[in-house]
Design an enzyme around this catalytic site. Structure first.
Site, mmCIF file in Angstrom:
data_model
loop_
_atom_site.group_PDB
_atom_site.id
_atom_site.type_symbol
_atom_site.label_atom_id
_atom_site.label_comp_id
_atom_site.label_asym_id
_atom_site.label_seq_id
_atom_site.Cartn_x
_atom_site.Cartn_y
_atom_site.Cartn_z
ATOM 1 C CB SER A 103 -0.925 0.011 1.200
ATOM 2 O OG SER A 103 -2.055 0.801 1.085
ATOM 3 C CG ASP A 116 7.196 4.503 -11.588
ATOM 4 O OD1 ASP A 116 7.767 3.360 -11.665
ATOM 5 O OD2 ASP A 116 6.036 4.686 -11.696
ATOM 6 C CE LYS A 129 -4.867 -2.471 1.077
ATOM 7 N NZ LYS A 129 -5.074 -1.019 0.971
#
Length: 536
Positions: free
Chosen positions: A272, A283, A297
């Site tokens: 999460s 990224d 999640k």
């Protein structure tokens, strides 16, 4: 917006009447007396179980504990304790808390709370008895082994902060380490304080440990990402049915760790909000991720109060990393058992059969980072460098907690001597304490009594059945000794002293420490003006 615009085949009022009628009939006609509240709760849980696997119903008697986990504070007496058998043992009083101020000490056994015995109570039962409204009093009775005596303390509950940033320390002259155990409303402040302290001590690069962090307050993960990313870089994008859920969170200028090399440690327990933070850093090529695949999640829950202090914690949206990845593992509504079975199957494949796992990921789930590295969606975050387990090593010790179990046993049997010798000397313990030959012999006897076999016959080795070569045991003697020492430090002093020791015998941490060139290459992208990349 009217609520009935969301309905499809059935009228909401009709269905509510149907549920009410069923409850009335059961309450009136069922062969045995019923508790209407219990039946209603079962009905709510049944409805929630038909949704996604992360929507949950939280009964009133658990809701306050869940609230404390998110807020990061509660009314309590300020102790860290464990219940190794039938009696709670104080690991350490919280610095500056009521227990420390009144003289409660590490090693004390909690044998009474108010006028009742505390022996045999579970950890949750003891916690619930000690917590309460700030300013109220609670009396505890402890047995102190070093004095062979019982002591009574009347403690006034204060606001106790549940630290989510644990064990920050300098690994060497250049490298800092910070462990975040979960994300609460206070995690960002704790992180800034820890990072500031380490920077003052000369930190030039950071190991951020998110292993085992199940998530929590999403905002805190955004705020910490903001400390490491350049201005206007996307941190996360959220999407849901409500307009408020459709938003993009971007970094602001002035992060305190804007260009230092960063390594992030993750594993299957990182979920999460942990995945939001690690995904954003990956990224944007801001950090080098090391460890094992994360949980997967990508659903966002919101809490809805049901009026009696119970809570419906329901999924209201999904989040996407800056590259557009949805890292939620696939699921069918209502099929929770299949969901977890498939999830952990793929996590195991990503751990033990990495090449096959990579080949199984479809091209549609491949994404590009800011500088062209390939990353994957569709189920957790795959680290940039996966540390695969050494299946020939003594993996059973770590996986089963056998080393910690032995340390607790040894500590219980030798607590008085250990505390008299080392209690006030944590730095000397770290630098000079070494498990004795007698202690290690006892460990191997303990291991064999708990299902580990050591054999001189190489043909008999079967690590799946916990049968290890004698040479392996000899080669890993120092590894085991370090872990036992670390857990003894945890029992004597708490996590702060234990973590630097345990990291010396942590294969993932040690592997990460050899990978700084990769992290430095990524940090070089951010030394000049950071790219102002926005996701559409």
């Amino acid at each position: 917006m009217q609520i009935d615009t969301y309905l499809t085949d059935d009228d909401l009022g009709t269905q509510l009447d149907k549920m009410r009628q069923a409850l009335v009939v059961m309450n009136k006609e069922y062969v045995d007396p019923l508790d209407a509240a219990d039946v209603a709760e079962e009905g709510i849980e049944g409805m929630v179980s038909s949704l996604d696997p992360h929507s949950t119903y939280i009964p009133a008697d658990r809701a306050e504990d869940v609230k404390d986990q998110y807020q990061g504070s509660f009314g309590g007496i300020g102790i860290v304790f464990e219940v190794p058998n039938d009696t709670a043992r104080v690991i350490s009083p919280v610095a500056g808390g009521p227990s420390e101020e009144m003289g409660v000490m590490a090693g004390d056994r909690i044998v009474g709370i108010e006028d009742s015995s505390a022996v045999g109570l579970s950890s949750n039962e003891i916690q619930n008895s000690l917590k309460g409204e700030i300013g109220t009093e609670v009396q505890i009775t402890v047995y102190r082994p070093t004095m062979d005596d019982r002591l009574d303390f009347t403690l006034t509950r204060e606001e106790i902060e549940t630290q989510s940033v644990r064990s920050p320390y300098m690994v060497d002259d250049r490298t800092g380490y910070i462990n975040i155990t979960r994300f609460t409303m206070k995690t960002h402040d704790e992180f800034r304080e820890a990072a500031s302290t380490l920077l003052d001590q000369g930190m030039e690069r950071l190991v951020l440990d998110l292993r085992g962090n199940p998530g929590g307050v999403m905002r805190s993960s955004w705020q910490i990402a903001n400390e490491m990313l350049g201005e206007k870089m996307t941190i996360v994008e959220t999407k849901g049915r409500s307009e408020q859920m459709n938003r993009t969170i971007s970094a602001r200028p002035g992060g305190m760790l804007a260009d230092q090399p960063i390594i992030v440690l993750v594993n299957r327990g990182s979920a999460s909000a942990s995945e939001i933070l690690s995904g954003a850093l990956q990224d944007h090529d801001r950090a080098f991720l090391v460890g094992r695949r994360t949980f997967g999640k990508g659903l966002i829950q919101k809490q809805f109060d049901l009026g009696d202090k119970s809570v419906l914690q329901m999924t209201v949206g999904r989040y996407y990393t800056p590259a557009g990845r949805l890292i939620q593992s696939p699921y069918e509504r209502g099929e929770r058992e299949d969901y977890y079975e498939e999830k952990f199957s793929t996590i195991n494949q990503a751990t033990y059969h990495l090449n096959e796992y990579r080949e199984s990921i479809s091209d549609s789930l491949a994404y590009q980072t800011d500088h062209g590295r390939t990353v994957f969606g569709g189920g957790g975050i795959l680290p940039d460098y996966v540390v695969q387990p050494d299946t020939a090593a003594l993996t059973h010790l770590v996986q089963s907690g056998l080393d910690y179990a032995f340390a607790r046993k040894w500590f219980t049997e030798n607590e008085t001597d250990l505390r008299e010798t080392w209690q006030d000397r944590p730095e000397e313990f770290q630098s000079s304490f070494e498990p004795s030959e007698n202690m290690m012999d006892s460990f191997w006897s303990f291991a064999e009594k708990n299902g580990v076999q050591i054999t001189e016959n190489p043909d008999s080795v079967d690590t799946a059945e916990r049968v290890y070569a004698a040479q392996t045991a000899q080669d890993e003697q120092a590894f085991v000794a370090t872990r036992v020492k670390g857990y003894l430090a945890r029992l004597i002093y708490g996590r702060g002293v234990a973590r630097p020791i345990l990291n010396r015998a942590d294969p993932i941490f040690q592997e990460a420490m050899s990978l700084w060139p990769s992290s430095q290459d990524l940090a070089a992208y951010h030394k000049t003006a950071a790219p102002t990349i926005q996701q559409n």
